[in-house]
Design a protein around this motif. Structure first.
Motif, mmCIF file in Angstrom:
data_model
loop_
_atom_site.group_PDB
_atom_site.id
_atom_site.type_symbol
_atom_site.label_atom_id
_atom_site.label_comp_id
_atom_site.label_asym_id
_atom_site.label_seq_id
_atom_site.Cartn_x
_atom_site.Cartn_y
_atom_site.Cartn_z
ATOM 1 N N MET A 112 71.797 54.827 7.224
ATOM 2 C CA MET A 112 72.248 53.451 7.404
ATOM 3 C C MET A 112 73.758 53.376 7.203
ATOM 4 O O MET A 112 74.301 54.002 6.310
ATOM 5 C CB MET A 112 71.562 52.533 6.372
ATOM 6 N N TRP A 164 77.176 50.621 2.489
ATOM 7 C CA TRP A 164 76.386 51.831 2.775
ATOM 8 C C TRP A 164 77.277 52.869 3.457
ATOM 9 O O TRP A 164 77.838 52.623 4.519
ATOM 10 C CB TRP A 164 75.209 51.501 3.689
ATOM 11 N N GLY A 187 74.465 56.987 4.059
ATOM 12 C CA GLY A 187 73.099 56.642 3.673
ATOM 13 C C GLY A 187 72.922 56.234 2.228
ATOM 14 O O GLY A 187 71.801 56.033 1.775
ATOM 15 N N LYS A 192 76.824 43.221 8.825
ATOM 16 C CA LYS A 192 77.585 44.272 9.500
ATOM 17 C C LYS A 192 79.001 43.757 9.718
ATOM 18 O O LYS A 192 79.206 42.681 10.284
ATOM 19 C CB LYS A 192 76.927 44.609 10.838
#
Length: 873
Positions: A1, A99, A102, A186
């Motif tokens: 991610m 993030w 990951g 995001k």
């Protein structure tokens, strides 16, 4: 991610850090050299060069020391402010949970790049503009960008949506705060590409104009330059006509012209401003730019933000309406003290009001917020809470307001937790617009509901009366409740409906609820702001409120704050329909500007300025920054203000209080009045000195004063007394007068006439003292000593006259400014030493005077204020 560290590093090198662009910092050397741009300072530097060429090194040293003192004081103020602002900026540097590779890491927000996935939860400051990927009951406070005081709910949208326009439900914005829930986003824009960055960029197009004081001092400098040239020409011409040597007369004219320059003026102005800055700092106002202190004093319009400046910026339950009674809650904001009353201020014992108790219990159980105090508040009686300080609040402001209201009636979470257990919760959702909590009171199971009136009330089939009885809800009574909710909304209250039902299991869709009441809450006006607005009105300063809130809400707050007396309200949309000419013509009619955007705020400020107003603009959010910079005085909030706004502002209010700003306006008026006082004093004294020397030459008399004696006069009279005059406290009634007009000259109100007349009196009395002692057979040294005493003492008496432009010397308390009394005593002691000490008599060319000569010198000194007082009448 999310991105890998390598991908993030590559993007960071291409796109740059996630920071707002800052102008290049001004270096210490540039700040110091900038102090020498003033025209008066340039005249003094020119006088220094001429003094050196004439061989008057002592004069040159004195002038250059004064200029350096002025430059050092100005440099220290600007340099200190730069560091203070830097400290404020460092306090607001955020981090972000992101993030990378990951793994969830906490990194500096400046290292975020487009494409990063971030986690945001209640209490976080949003580090960049992000598209919402996932949200759970997430609300964001976007008031820094929009001015809208209510938190905005956010929900997930398309991952590829990168449009970061304002007011989008699936976008969270850099600089906003998370107040409730959790969110995954995001990053779609960083740095100057964020909405905060775009508004910050508008600031680059705004250039600051000189302040009114800087304009007036520039005019004064030009006037002094002209006076110097006229004096030089007059003295030289008079001597040449008498047949004196042309070169000698030209040099004499230049020497006297230099004596006409008020060397102490720039330093005294700077000291007066610096002292005012120090006083304002003690009153919680940090001054960024020194000359803005005085500009505050001629403010004619204050454009104030609503949230946090005029209002508390803290939701408060002010009333709770049950089916058959209206209850009112005193104690605004997060203050601990408060009480519950009925209409007519009748005290309430909540224990006997079962309907009220159940409604408040519902508000407490339907809350995820927490409140606490360091000291346990005391209950004087049931329904009244007494305690110092404020509640510490964590969580949603609306839910905290319900907890504080319940605490005033003796109901707290800790108390309820001992009697009931929470079995389940249905969180607030933007589609259902309510929340529900399933609770167990032993074997008794209930579901409490809290939500929008139009959602909860239709689900109710019964209502609870004051005795706790459940009664069927008829159509007519339902209409009555709907009208009550509408009436509360019209008063700009945010209305929440409270209800309950019995149930063994969580059933959020239940439609047979029992109505408990409507909680009405508002962001109340600060009491200090109300007083400040009244004070502004008395001082003929117009206060207008500019906000992003709804028009009805803004109007209701303005009425409570005392802002809407005779004024009108207008929205940003309505502003768009007006041309600049129409706005300039009608802007004086409006005191409330609602639903405005940054471009509207800028336009409002510019319109007032085109009308000749001196505009002070307050703000905290990035949306305020362009208007704050455009205003004559920009004022930022120190507590809630953003970095961008603080950097654009001239003044920062460390307590976000409008009353602090009004105190600063009073200080500004006091500073300008004091500057006029010591300009009057210095110029009167210098005119007296020049006239003494000029008439002596014209009349063919011996040199009235030696150059070293003129230097002594300037040392004794231009230094400490002038500085002490700049520390004069505000005159009584200074805030009951209208502000001066922006185009008003420095010598308005007959000041120049007072200066010239007083200067003539000082010069004539000095000449009279010289000639009287000479006719009585005194030596040249005795005549000069008598003239020196008369000149100095008459000036030291005149400094007390300059304390007021409206009252004479004999109508003022001579001990009203003890610093001035002390300065005059020191100056008098220096003069006495120059006459009485034999060694100093040799240095200054003075002589010991007999009693008759001394009385003559002092008599002519005392005659000046007496004649002046008679003429002024």
């Amino acid at each position: 991610m999310g991105l890998t560290e390598k991908e993030a590093a590559e993007r960071l090198s291409v796109e740059g850090e996630n920071v707002l662009g800052e102008g290049r910092k001004t270096g210490p050397l540039k700040i110091f050299l900038g102090q020498f741009r003033d025209i008066m300072v340039m005249i003094l530097l020119g006088a220094t060069v001429i003094s050196v060429l004439l061989g008057e090194l002592s004069d040159a040293v004195t002038i250059i020391l004064i200029v350096l003192l002025d430059a050092v004081l100005g440099f220290m103020q600007e340099f200190r402010t730069e560091h203070t602002l830097e400290a404020l900026r460092s306090m607001t540097s955020p981090t972000a949970k992101c993030w990378r590779d990951g793994k969830l890491k906490e990194i500096p927000a400046s290292k975020l790049v487009r494409g990063d996935i971030v986690e945001i939860e209640a209490g976080d400051r949003i580090p960049a503009d992000c598209a919402v990927l996932k949200a759970s009951g997430f609300f964001s406070d976007e008031s820094v960008l929009t001015g809208e005081s209510s938190a905005v709910e956010k929900s997930a949208g398309a991952e590829e949506d990168t449009d970061n326009s304002l007011n989008r439900p699936n976008i969270v914005y850099c600089g906003a705060s998370a107040v409730k829930g959790v969110c995954r986003g995001k990053v779609i824009a960083t740095g100057m590409d964020t909405q905060m960055g775009k508004i910050s960029g508008m600031l680059r197009d705004i250039d600051k104009e000189p302040t009114p004081l800087q304009k007036r001092l520039a005019e004064l400098g030009k006037a002094v330059a002209v006076i110097c040239l006229v004096v030089c020409a007059a003295v030289a011409g008079a001597g040449i006509l008498r047949g004196e040597n042309i070169f000698d007369m030209l040099m004499t004219g230049i020497t006297i012209a230099i004596a006409a320059i008020p060397e102490g003026l720039p330093a005294t102005v700077t000291i007066a401003l610096a002292l005012a800055v120090s006083r304002m700092m003690k009153q919680k106002a940090l001054v960024n730019k020194l000359h803005s202190v005085e500009t505050l004093g001629c403010t004619s319009v204050i454009c104030s933000d609503k949230t946090g400046t005029i209002t508390e910026n803290r939701m408060t339950v002010t009333e709770l309406s049950t089916a058959d009674e209206d209850y009112f809650f005193s104690g605004m904001g997060y203050r601990v003290s408060g009480a519950v009353t009925r209409a007519g201020d009748i005290a309430v014992n909540p224990v006997t009001e079962k309907g009220l108790i159940e409604a408040l219990r519902c508000g407490v159980l339907c809350s995820t917020a927490e409140i606490s105090t360091q000291e346990v508040p005391k209950s004087r009686n049931r329904g009244s809470l007494a305690g110092k300080g404020e509640w510490s609040v964590a969580g949603d402001p609306t839910e905290a307001a319900l907890l504080i209201a319940a605490a005033k009636a003796g109901i707290t979470k800790s108390l309820l937790s001992s009697k009931c257990s929470v079995l389940g919760e249905y969180p607030f959702d933007s589609e259902t617009r309510f929340m529900a909590v399933h609770c167990g009171f032993g074997s008794d199971k209930r579901i409490y509901f809290k939500g929008a009136e139009e959602v909860i009330l239709p689900r109710c089939s019964m209502y609870m009366n004051g005795r706790g009885e459940k009664i069927p809800l008829t159509a007519s009574f339902r209409r009555k409740l709907e009208e009550k909710a509408s009436e509360m909304s019209d008063r700009a209250l945010r209305v929440l409906a409270l209800a309950v039902c019995g149930s063994e299991k969580m059933e959020p869709e239940r439609r047979d609820l029992v109505f408990l009441g409507f909680a009405g809450m508002t962001d109340p006006p600060r009491e200090e702001a109300k007083a400040a607005i009244r004070q502004c009105a008395a001082a003929s300063v117009k206060t207008v409120m500019i906000t992003g809130d709804h028009k009805n809400t803004a109007v209701a707050v303005a009425k409570k704050a005392g802002l809407l007396k005779g004024g009108m309200a207008i929205t940003g949309e309505e502003l768009n329909m007006l041309s600049d000419e129409e706005l300039d013509r009608d802007i004086g009619k409006y005191t409330v500007f609602a639903r405005v955007e940054p471009v509207h705020k800028l336009r409002i400020v510019r319109s007032f300025k085109r009308r000749g107003e001196i505009v002070t603009m307050t703000g905290d959010g990035v949306n305020d920054a362009p208007a704050v910079k455009e205003a004559d005085v920009g004022v930022a909030m120190g507590v809630t203000g953003t970095d961008v706004t603080k950097q654009a502002a001239d003044v920062i209010l460390m307590d976000d209080n409008l009353a602090t700003l009004v105190n600063a306006v009073e200080q500004g008026r006091c500073v300008y009045a004091n500057i006029r006082k010591f300009v009057r004093y210095l110029l009167s004294c210098n005119i007296g000195e020049v006239l003494t020397m000029f008439l002596g030459i014209v009349m063919g008399m011996p040199m009235i004063l030696l150059p070293v004696q003129i230097l002594l006069v300037n040392l004794v009279t231009d230094g400490l007394p002038a500085i002490a005059l700049g520390m004069e406290p505000p005159e009584e009634g200074i805030m009951s007068r209208p502000p001066r007009r922006s185009g008003e000259g420095f010598f308005a109100g007959g000041l120049m006439w007072k200066i010239v007349i007083r200067g003539i009196f000082i010069g004539l009395s000095t000449l009279a003292s010289f000639t009287t002692v000479m006719r009585l057979g005194g030596s040249a040294e005795a005549c000069r000593t008598a003239a020196l005493i008369t000149l100095v003492v008459s000036q030291l008496i005149h400094v007390f006259e300059c304390r007021s432009e409206s009252r004479s010397l004999f109508r003022m308390n001579p001990f009203g400014n003890m610093k001035l009394v002390g300065a005059v005593l020191i100056s008098g002691a220096v003069l006495a030493a120059a006459v009485a000490v034999p060694q100093l008599r040799m240095v200054f060319g003075t002589a010991a005077l007999g009693m008759a000569d001394l009385l003559i010198a002092l008599g002519f000194s005392a005659a000046v204020p007496l004649v002046s007082s008679v003429i002024s009448r």
